[in-house]
Design an enzyme around this catalytic site. Structure first.
Site, PDB file in Angstrom:
ATOM      1  N   ASP A  75       0.499  -1.531   0.103  1.00  0.00           N
ATOM      2  CA  ASP A  75       0.002   0.124  -0.168  1.00  0.00           C
ATOM      3  C   ASP A  75       0.878   1.025   0.062  1.00  0.00           C
ATOM      4  OD1 ASP A  75       0.771  -0.672   2.931  1.00  0.00           O
ATOM      5  OD2 ASP A  75      -0.984  -0.609   3.331  1.00  0.00           O
ATOM      6  N   GLU A 134      -5.979   2.992   3.913  1.00  0.00           N
ATOM      7  CA  GLU A 134      -6.705   3.201   4.908  1.00  0.00           C
ATOM      8  C   GLU A 134      -8.524   3.428   4.883  1.00  0.00           C
ATOM      9  OE1 GLU A 134      -4.993   3.780   7.090  1.00  0.00           O
ATOM     10  OE2 GLU A 134      -3.040   3.326   7.370  1.00  0.00           O
TER      11      GLU A 134
END
Ligand code: ZN
Ligand code: ZN
Length: 383
Positions: A75, A134
């Protein structure tokens, strides 16, 4: 560029740390990753952009004698946190910080990719630099855009998260669930407002909400296997306007967590019963909404994870720690619900927790992590 050395890796990590970007806005991060990857040996690789997910990046590595295609995901997004580490390479983007250590994740992924651009892998590989972990479910968005089709579909997927509670460079993992699944829930109770002195003419939703909150506590304590566990937290309750007016509405906002999707569905069912039961007994209307921004649990594939743990335990250059599941969420759970794989931890040894403004992962974890992961991937390709 040839093999990245430790100084190169630290330079990359600190640059990424200085310029953190929020979910779906990782433009400079994307450009820096692309520029770095373009400086590697291009002989075996192919870089692919995703027009509908412009901050994502995919890199294909052609294997020399492929039996399968191995995916590796990192990520790339940061958090709306104002950094308070006082480090010389602190965030230069006000109010944004790599407080979850995704700068470490990216640097490790670049290090692993760099190794395989210099040492052609036996199997094909796909590196996925994923935006929006997130929030906004970047992994799910990519999957639903059809990114992982044809030769771009990995047979198995791996990814890591940094862990301040483990020694720097250690690899942590477990069979089963690594991260819990999360489902968000909003409950609206609708009655009738009125004068505080005339309760008989109103229908008080503060009382109904209090009853609901009380009854909800019995779900985990009375309906959930205590060994498996689960969480329901209602962190926000909003009702009424002033002390002498009976509240006609209440909104209660919460989050549900469980180690399996099955457990989450069980808790959701019980929650609906409690909400509907309370509404009936108070003559109120109720609206229940689930799942804005929820994550599936990260459920590790049995066979692949067994192999991963076997490797990590016997590898002389890897320090392995068997971990407990984390009750936080991770959007890699979605990809692992579609493609078998393993998520694991990389220890970064810090006293601050993830998402904290003082998170300062130890950089010595980067070369150690790269070493363990490349050794695992090569072992996997030869077995
Ligand atoms: Zn995070
Ligand atoms: Zn994270």
């Amino acid at each position: 560029m040839s093999q990245l050395n430790k100084e190169d890796l630290i330079h990359i990590r600190r640059h990424l740390h200085e310029y953190p970007e929020l979910a779906m806005h990782e433009t400079a991060t994307h450009d820096y990753l692309l520029k770095t990857i373009e400086s590697f040996n291009q002989e075996y690789i192919e870089i692919k952009a995703i027009p509908d997910l412009p901050t994502a990046l995919l890199v294909y590595v052609n294997g020399s004698d492929p039996k399968r295609t191995i995916g590796y995901r990192t990520d790339i997004d940061a958090l709306p946190v104002t950094e308070q580490t006082g480090l010389p390479f602190s965030s230069k983007n006000a109010g944004v910080m790599h407080a979850c250590g995704h700068d470490i994740h990216m640097t490790v992924a670049l290090g692993v990719l760099n190794w395989f651009t210099e040492h052609q892998p036996r199997d094909n590989m796909i590196f996925f630099f994923q935006p929006a972990e997130e929030s906004e479910n970047g992994g799910k968005v990519a999957y639903e855009l059809g990114v992982f089709k044809g030769k771009w579909r990995p047979d198995e997927f791996y990814g890591l998260h940094d862990n301040p509670g483990l020694p720097a460079g250690a690899i942590g993992c477990r069979m089963g669930t690594l991260f819990a699944g999360t489902t968000e829930v909003n409950v609206d109770l609708i009655g009738k407002s009125g004068h505080a002195a005339y309760p008989q003419n109103a229908n008080d939703m503060v009382v109904a909400a209090a009853e609901f909150i009380g009854q909800v506590q019995t779900i985990v304590s009375r309906s959930v296997d205590p060994i498996e566990g689960g969480v329901i937290t209602f962190g926000k309750l909003d009702a009424g306007t002033i002390r002498n007016v009976i509240a006609g509405k209440a909104r209660i906002e919460g989050t549900i967590r469980g180690l399996t999707q099955k457990m989450i569905e069980h808790i959701v069912d019980r929650l609906k019963m409690v909400a509907n039961g309370v509404a009936t007994s108070y003559g109120a209307e109720v609206n229940i909404q689930f799942n804005q921004g929820g994550y599936l649990p990260v459920e590790n594939n049995d066979e692949l994870t067994k192999r991963f743990i076997e490797f990590a335990k016997q590898d002389p250059e890897t320090e392995f720690v068997e971990t407990e599941p984390a009750m936080t969420g991770e959007d890699f759970g979605y990809l692992l619900s579609k493609i078998p794989g393993t998520m694991f931890w990389l220890g970064v040894d810090d006293t601050s927790q993830l998402h904290s403004a003082t998170l300062n992962p130890k950089e010595s974890s980067i070369p150690k992590g790269i070493n363990s992961i490349t050794r695992f991937l090569e072992y996997r390709m030869n077995n």
